[in-house]
Scaffold this motif. Structure first.
Motif, PDB file in Angstrom:
ATOM      1  N   VAL A 182       0.622  -1.222   0.051  1.00 47.04           N
ATOM      2  CA  VAL A 182      -0.159  -0.133  -0.013  1.00 47.04           C
ATOM      3  C   VAL A 182       0.702   1.400   0.072  1.00 47.04           C
ATOM      4  CG1 VAL A 182      -1.595   1.209   1.295  1.00 47.04           C
ATOM      5  CG2 VAL A 182      -1.819  -1.198   1.019  1.00 47.04           C
ATOM      6  N   LYS A 183       1.833   1.102   0.957  1.00 55.49           N
ATOM      7  CA  LYS A 183       2.891   2.464   0.977  1.00 55.49           C
ATOM      8  C   LYS A 183       4.344   2.102   0.395  1.00 55.49           C
ATOM      9  CE  LYS A 183       1.752   5.195   4.414  1.00 55.49           C
ATOM     10  NZ  LYS A 183       1.348   5.724   5.725  1.00 55.49           N
ATOM     11  N   ASN A 184       4.763   2.734  -0.391  1.00 56.11           N
ATOM     12  CA  ASN A 184       6.098   2.032  -0.885  1.00 56.11           C
ATOM     13  C   ASN A 184       6.836   3.413  -1.574  1.00 56.11           C
ATOM     14  OD1 ASN A 184       8.509   0.672  -1.747  1.00 56.11           O
ATOM     15  ND2 ASN A 184       7.651  -0.141  -3.596  1.00 56.11           N
ATOM     16  N   ASN A 185       7.584   4.217  -0.679  1.00 53.82           N
ATOM     17  CA  ASN A 185       8.216   5.423  -1.528  1.00 53.82           C
ATOM     18  C   ASN A 185       9.637   5.207  -1.629  1.00 53.82           C
ATOM     19  OD1 ASN A 185       5.629   6.878  -1.893  1.00 53.82           O
ATOM     20  ND2 ASN A 185       6.036   8.220   0.158  1.00 53.82           N
ATOM     21  N   SER A 186       9.941   4.141  -2.406  1.00 55.41           N
ATOM     22  CA  SER A 186      11.208   3.930  -2.494  1.00 55.41           C
ATOM     23  C   SER A 186      11.678   4.056  -4.185  1.00 55.41           C
ATOM     24  CB  SER A 186      11.657   2.450  -2.450  1.00 55.41           C
ATOM     25  OG  SER A 186      10.653   1.616  -3.045  1.00 55.41           O
ATOM     26  N   GLY A 187      11.742   5.396  -4.270  1.00 61.38           N
ATOM     27  CA  GLY A 187      12.096   5.794  -5.741  1.00 61.38           C
ATOM     28  C   GLY A 187      10.846   5.627  -6.789  1.00 61.38           C
TER      29      GLY A 187
ATOM     30  N   SER B 338       7.297  -0.785   5.859  1.00 59.73           N
ATOM     31  CA  SER B 338       5.848  -1.401   5.470  1.00 59.73           C
ATOM     32  C   SER B 338       5.974  -2.660   4.745  1.00 59.73           C
ATOM     33  CB  SER B 338       5.104  -0.542   4.476  1.00 59.73           C
ATOM     34  OG  SER B 338       5.464  -0.509   3.033  1.00 59.73           O
ATOM     35  N   VAL B 339       4.961  -3.539   5.114  1.00 59.41           N
ATOM     36  CA  VAL B 339       4.826  -4.897   4.531  1.00 59.41           C
ATOM     37  C   VAL B 339       3.323  -5.041   4.100  1.00 59.41           C
ATOM     38  CG1 VAL B 339       6.599  -5.963   5.769  1.00 59.41           C
ATOM     39  CG2 VAL B 339       4.421  -5.907   6.726  1.00 59.41           C
TER      40      VAL B 339
END
Lengths: 463, 463
Positions: A182-187, B338-339
């Motif tokens: 749902v949340k993934n601000n990795s680039g 997050s996972v």
């Protein structure tokens, strides 16, 4: 076995390579009928590994690949017109990894939209992106074109339901993008780059899709509108009072085409030039009736009907959903444009006048998802006119339509995508600078230009 | 005037160029406190034209630029640590072009989040992305980091509210992306590429943002949970019965830090190791009370309180929202991971054991947006330990934490972004192939690597 088939057999079982004329014809075209199919082979991979091997082979041997799902596209994005190898995903239809807690499921690219919808319902959930081609269109193509359809006004575009993607880039790399988070601000979010990329960056092999809660029981209303400019006022009157699942419109000419096939009956006795079709949760029926009364009082609606059963609701939907199929024999020239909804009334008025002036002898059928600012304007080919002559007429008028559209800062492809049909009109919506960056991105992901060459980007492309 | 200032004065009024030590210090850092600020100048453009001229000058003279909004970032994305020129957007705070029909508004990059929220409320609408730094953070930074916050579980990330963007790329081109359209399938959606790009592709100059309907009156509940593993069971028990606006959790150690400042009082008398904070529309209060009872019966909750007024609701929220500020003096080492939520219980259990083993003498503060699978794990610096020693400890343990995270296919930055702090951990979440494509995209948009160099991408970058 052709020489090409022999080369392909290095990476895929020969039983899943076809070069017969019927297959080349069938898999070389989509629902557009403007392009003569000219595929050189059709292959049916069954695994990620096979797709990757195919792309690596294609890169090494400079073969062009066209990804293929249900071929229900309306812009020629899945047509093979220059000796390409069609990569059909119809033997990759697995639905797996259902996660009831996260409400996600994994679909291979060849899963048919309706199969996913039924799968979701069986879990007590709902896949809300929906459109008339649900029985044929596939998940891979839906993602590659960021499919829209009849529930966008409530549930958004296909993009909004993609939680993860597995792709093979044009360079032959496998990327597993976002993996359901749902949340993934990795680039940079490459997932969003692939949604709507029309097969020009990579082949979509599978996707993790979100599912919604099961919807409440719904009602469908069809209302008769004396004038096109009232349709948007009706939309606002309803939207101010209730949450709409769908708000569609169609013209009497569109309804005539559907009625002529004899499958469904006229919904409202009062004949008006335009109709609105609305869907909403049953709990909103009183609010909807109040909105309807207000619209009648204002003179925006002349008549209306509300579904009393699911069967009737389905019949009402057919008046809208059967339009495209009903007009197919007339090889309609399709415009699929959108503007910001506050600009829609002025845009529609200007367009209406333009089309009446420029197409005085052609039937023009209007319908669309007007709640999203999206209009489908279909010009029907006179049955005694050949396709090339007709297309010439349409392309001349098209440039006038697009001049108007550009002034309204609209999109030359709201939901059908660019493909071959709209490729040369891309500059209507995207600046020269933007197109430069689109080309740059394509070069990064598909350095040799082997994936769906000639689609999406205007012809100046060197690849 | 320094030599640099003289060169900058070619494109921007000298009154809006600063090189004094205080300004270089103030504008060279963000809410992280790990990096010694080392900016060489700060400039304050007032127009798109000035921003474009700055980028073109920077490109011609190979100056590095760092975009700067409220500098509330937690990953060092807005720090200037190597002689860069800081481009502050704080003199570009215009809110304009409100469109009540489309429910959109245009904000310049320097508009403060809270200003937009208040503007929306004044129009009878609502801007739903919200977080503790709302009073300082700016729209440009929110977009560049795809800000999340406390309402994601209902309203999604900042990305979901961006209808259009004006950017200046690293090559100095102005791009006007999407321009407010709901439906626009005209090639790769560059708007989504810029959201979350942390200033490495272009400078965001303004944005067209969607507004939501005004929210219903809300209630806030704080519940006491005897064990961390019960928090997610509580989440599912509530979510099955009602729509949640927010679902947060925090540990007793986090609450202690907030209470120690004396601004708010303990919410529930029963002291437990963990607490959940929930917000929902007032109409759902009966359903929420039923869910609460069920959780108490199951032994997952020991106590709880529900807000009786907006004042009390605000006080309850402070227990969660004041955590970050309360622990700032301890220069916490922040993990923001997050996972997928179905994997969260096992992940949390494993992480809890790891941290107890590896940080036996450090205070570890847990809180976060657990409904999104997002945990903030803050390790507090002992007050007698210097920052470098502390950071060395944390980075050693960090690699253990990230080993666990990688096994769970989680994100090493759920919402804070990568910046400087997490740059070298990017491979935890993104494969080597993905990083290769990220670099390729950066090269397309910023061919000379002048925008926020050293941020987001691991150090191997040649630019």
């Amino acid at each position: 076995m052709t020489d090409l088939a022999a080369r392909l057999a290095a990476v895929i079982d020969p039983a899943r390579i076809r070069t017969d004329a019927d297959s080349l014809q069938q898999y070389g075209r989509d629902w557009t009928r403007y392009y003569a199919p000219a595929a050189s082979a059709v292959v049916f991979p069954r695994s990620l590994g096979e797709v990757q091997a195919l792309v690596q082979l294609a890169r090494a041997e400079r073969l062009a690949l066209v990804p293929s799902g249900g071929r229900t596209g309306l812009s020629g994005g899945a047509c093979a017109v220059a000796g390409e190898v069609v990569v059909s995903f119809e033997q990759m239809r697995e639905i797996s990894d259902f996660d009831p807690v996260a409400a996600t499921v994994r679909c291979q690219a060849g899963v048919v939209t309706e199969s996913l919808q039924q799968y979701a319902l069986a879990q007590g959930l709902y896949f809300p992106v929906d459109f008339a081609s649900r029985g044929s269109s596939c998940i891979g193509g839906n993602i590659a074109t960021n499919a829209g359809g009849i529930k966008v006004v409530r549930y958004g575009m296909f993009r909004d339901w993609v939680a993860g993607l597995t792709v093979v880039t044009g360079a032959g790399d496998v990327l597993r993008l976002n993996q359901g988070l749902v949340k993934n601000n990795s680039g940079y979010d490459l997932r969003h780059l692939f949604v709507g990329s029309e097969g020009t960056l990579g082949l979509i092999v599978d996707a993790t899709l979100r599912l919604a809660r099961a919807p409440a029981p719904a009602r469908v209303m069809v209302c008769a509108a004396p004038a096109l400019e009232h349709i948007l006022l009706v939309f606002h009157a309803f939207r101010a009072r209730l949450t709409l699942n769908a708000f569609e419109f169609f013209s009497e000419a569109a309804q005539q085409a559907v009625l002529a096939r004899g499958h469904v009956r006229r919904a409202v006795d009062t004949v008006t030039p335009y109709y609105a079709l609305l869907e909403f949760d049953a709990e909103h029926e009183p609010a909807a009736l109040a909105a309807f009364e207000a619209c009648v009082d204002a003179g925006w609606l002349a008549d209306g009907v509300i579904s009393q059963s699911d069967t009737q609701a389905a019949a009402l939907w057919r008046l809208r959903e059967d339009i495209s199929e009903s007009i197919t024999p007339r090889t309609p020239y399709k415009n699929d444009v959108s503007v910001v909804i506050s600009r829609a009334p002025a845009f529609i008025a200007e367009l209406d006048a333009l089309l009446a002036r420029e197409y005085p002898n052609f039937d023009v059928v209007w319908f669309g998802h007007i709640g999203d600012g999206n209009l489908h304007i279909n010009v029907l080919r006179p049955l005694d006119m050949d396709i090339d002559t007709f297309r010439g007429h349409c392309e001349r008028v098209n440039s006038l339509v697009f001049d108007v559209l550009a002034r309204y800062q609209g999109s030359m492809s709201a939901e059908h995508g660019v493909g071959l049909l709209k490729r040369d009109y891309l500059p209507v919506t995207r600046s020269a600078e933007e197109i430069h960056y689109l080309r740059g991105i394509r070069q990064v992901f598909d350095p040799d230009g082997i994936l769906n060459p000639g689609k999406l980007l205007p012809a100046a492309e060197s690849a």
